[in-house]
Scaffold this motif. Structure first.
Motif, PDB file in Angstrom:
ATOM      1  N   UNK A 297       0.820  -1.199   0.000  1.00 25.50           N
ATOM      2  CA  UNK A 297       0.000   0.000   0.000  1.00 25.50           C
ATOM      3  C   UNK A 297       0.861   1.260   0.000  1.00 25.50           C
ATOM      4  N   UNK A 298       1.962   1.230   0.757  1.00 28.89           N
ATOM      5  CA  UNK A 298       2.855   2.400   0.832  1.00 28.89           C
ATOM      6  C   UNK A 298       3.512   2.664  -0.523  1.00 28.89           C
ATOM      7  N   UNK A 299       3.901   1.605  -1.211  1.00 25.29           N
ATOM      8  CA  UNK A 299       4.509   1.764  -2.535  1.00 25.29           C
ATOM      9  C   UNK A 299       3.513   2.338  -3.523  1.00 25.29           C
ATOM     10  N   UNK A 300       2.294   1.847  -3.481  1.00 23.89           N
ATOM     11  CA  UNK A 300       1.243   2.353  -4.367  1.00 23.89           C
ATOM     12  C   UNK A 300       0.929   3.809  -4.063  1.00 23.89           C
ATOM     13  N   UNK A 301       0.881   4.149  -2.793  1.00 23.75           N
ATOM     14  CA  UNK A 301       0.593   5.522  -2.384  1.00 23.75           C
ATOM     15  C   UNK A 301       1.724   6.454  -2.799  1.00 23.75           C
ATOM     16  N   UNK A 302       2.966   6.040  -2.598  1.00 19.88           N
ATOM     17  CA  UNK A 302       4.117   6.859  -2.991  1.00 19.88           C
ATOM     18  C   UNK A 302       4.150   7.039  -4.502  1.00 19.88           C
ATOM     19  N   UNK A 303       3.839   5.984  -5.241  1.00 21.04           N
ATOM     20  CA  UNK A 303       3.814   6.075  -6.704  1.00 21.04           C
ATOM     21  C   UNK A 303       2.748   7.037  -7.182  1.00 21.04           C
ATOM     22  N   UNK A 304       1.585   6.986  -6.579  1.00 25.34           N
ATOM     23  CA  UNK A 304       0.509   7.886  -7.001  1.00 25.34           C
ATOM     24  C   UNK A 304       0.821   9.329  -6.641  1.00 25.34           C
ATOM     25  N   UNK A 305       1.455   9.579  -5.509  1.00 16.97           N
ATOM     26  CA  UNK A 305       1.840  10.941  -5.134  1.00 16.97           C
ATOM     27  C   UNK A 305       2.888  11.474  -6.105  1.00 16.97           C
ATOM     28  N   UNK A 306       3.877  10.660  -6.441  1.00 14.44           N
ATOM     29  CA  UNK A 306       4.914  11.075  -7.387  1.00 14.44           C
ATOM     30  C   UNK A 306       4.301  11.352  -8.757  1.00 14.44           C
ATOM     31  N   UNK A 307       3.379  10.511  -9.185  1.00 19.36           N
ATOM     32  CA  UNK A 307       2.703  10.716 -10.469  1.00 19.36           C
ATOM     33  C   UNK A 307       1.895  12.014 -10.455  1.00 19.36           C
ATOM     34  N   UNK A 308       1.182  12.280  -9.375  1.00 17.98           N
ATOM     35  CA  UNK A 308       0.372  13.497  -9.278  1.00 17.98           C
ATOM     36  C   UNK A 308       1.253  14.739  -9.291  1.00 17.98           C
ATOM     37  N   UNK A 309       2.358  14.707  -8.563  1.00 17.10           N
ATOM     38  CA  UNK A 309       3.276  15.852  -8.549  1.00 17.10           C
ATOM     39  C   UNK A 309       3.884  16.068  -9.926  1.00 17.10           C
ATOM     40  N   UNK A 310       4.253  14.989 -10.614  1.00 18.89           N
ATOM     41  CA  UNK A 310       4.832  15.110 -11.949  1.00 18.89           C
ATOM     42  C   UNK A 310       3.845  15.715 -12.933  1.00 18.89           C
ATOM     43  N   UNK A 311       2.604  15.241 -12.903  1.00 22.10           N
ATOM     44  CA  UNK A 311       1.577  15.775 -13.804  1.00 22.10           C
ATOM     45  C   UNK A 311       1.317  17.242 -13.487  1.00 22.10           C
ATOM     46  N   UNK A 312       1.261  17.598 -12.219  1.00 20.67           N
ATOM     47  CA  UNK A 312       1.039  18.979 -11.823  1.00 20.67           C
ATOM     48  C   UNK A 312       2.163  19.890 -12.306  1.00 20.67           C
ATOM     49  N   UNK A 313       3.405  19.476 -12.138  1.00 19.37           N
ATOM     50  CA  UNK A 313       4.543  20.280 -12.586  1.00 19.37           C
ATOM     51  C   UNK A 313       4.540  20.423 -14.104  1.00 19.37           C
ATOM     52  N   UNK A 314       4.219  19.345 -14.837  1.00 17.71           N
ATOM     53  CA  UNK A 314       4.163  19.442 -16.305  1.00 17.71           C
ATOM     54  C   UNK A 314       3.056  20.377 -16.760  1.00 17.71           C
ATOM     55  N   UNK A 315       1.906  20.348 -16.085  1.00 21.82           N
ATOM     56  CA  UNK A 315       0.813  21.235 -16.461  1.00 21.82           C
ATOM     57  C   UNK A 315       1.165  22.689 -16.184  1.00 21.82           C
TER      58      UNK A 315
END
Length: 117
Positions: free
Chosen positions: A2-20
């Motif tokens: 669960x922690x790995x999935x949560x960390x992956x989703x947070x990293x993905x969200x931050x990456x998408x936000x920075x690209x936008x």
């Protein structure tokens, strides 16, 4: 898990936000032909600003880059000599160097190493 999935989703969200944000900030508001053309004292360019690019030079640069990375991979082989089994070390080193030599021979046969004008 669960922690790995949560960390992956947070990293993905931050990456998408920075690209936008970068996409929104970097948009040019005025698309002018003179502003997009290469600078030549404010006048229309007399000739093309693009110089011919040597594809042979690009191929040699790519080959250099590949072999430069391969040297970086060969150097640790020397360091782990004392830490590993002699038979495994020898077999791994020979296979790796044979792959490099086969790649070099293939590039030579394809004519990538011949400098032509």
């Amino acid at each position: 898990m669960f922690m790995t999935l949560m960390a992956s989703s947070i990293i993905l969200a931050i990456s998408v936000l920075v690209m936008m944000i970068a996409s929104i900030i970097s948009k040019k508001s005025i698309l002018d032909r003179e502003k997009n053309s290469p600078f030549e004292c404010g006048f229309d360019p007399k000739s093309s600003s693009r110089i011919p690019f040597s594809l042979q030079f690009f191929l040699i640069a790519i080959i250099f880059l590949i072999f430069d990375v391969e040297i970086a991979l060969i150097l640790p082989i020397i360091v782990i000599f004392n830490l590993s089994n002699l038979m495994v070390w020898t077999l791994t080193s020979i296979i790796f160097i044979m792959i490099l030599l086969i790649g070099l021979f293939h590039e030579w046969n394809q004519g990538a190493l011949n400098w032509s004008y």
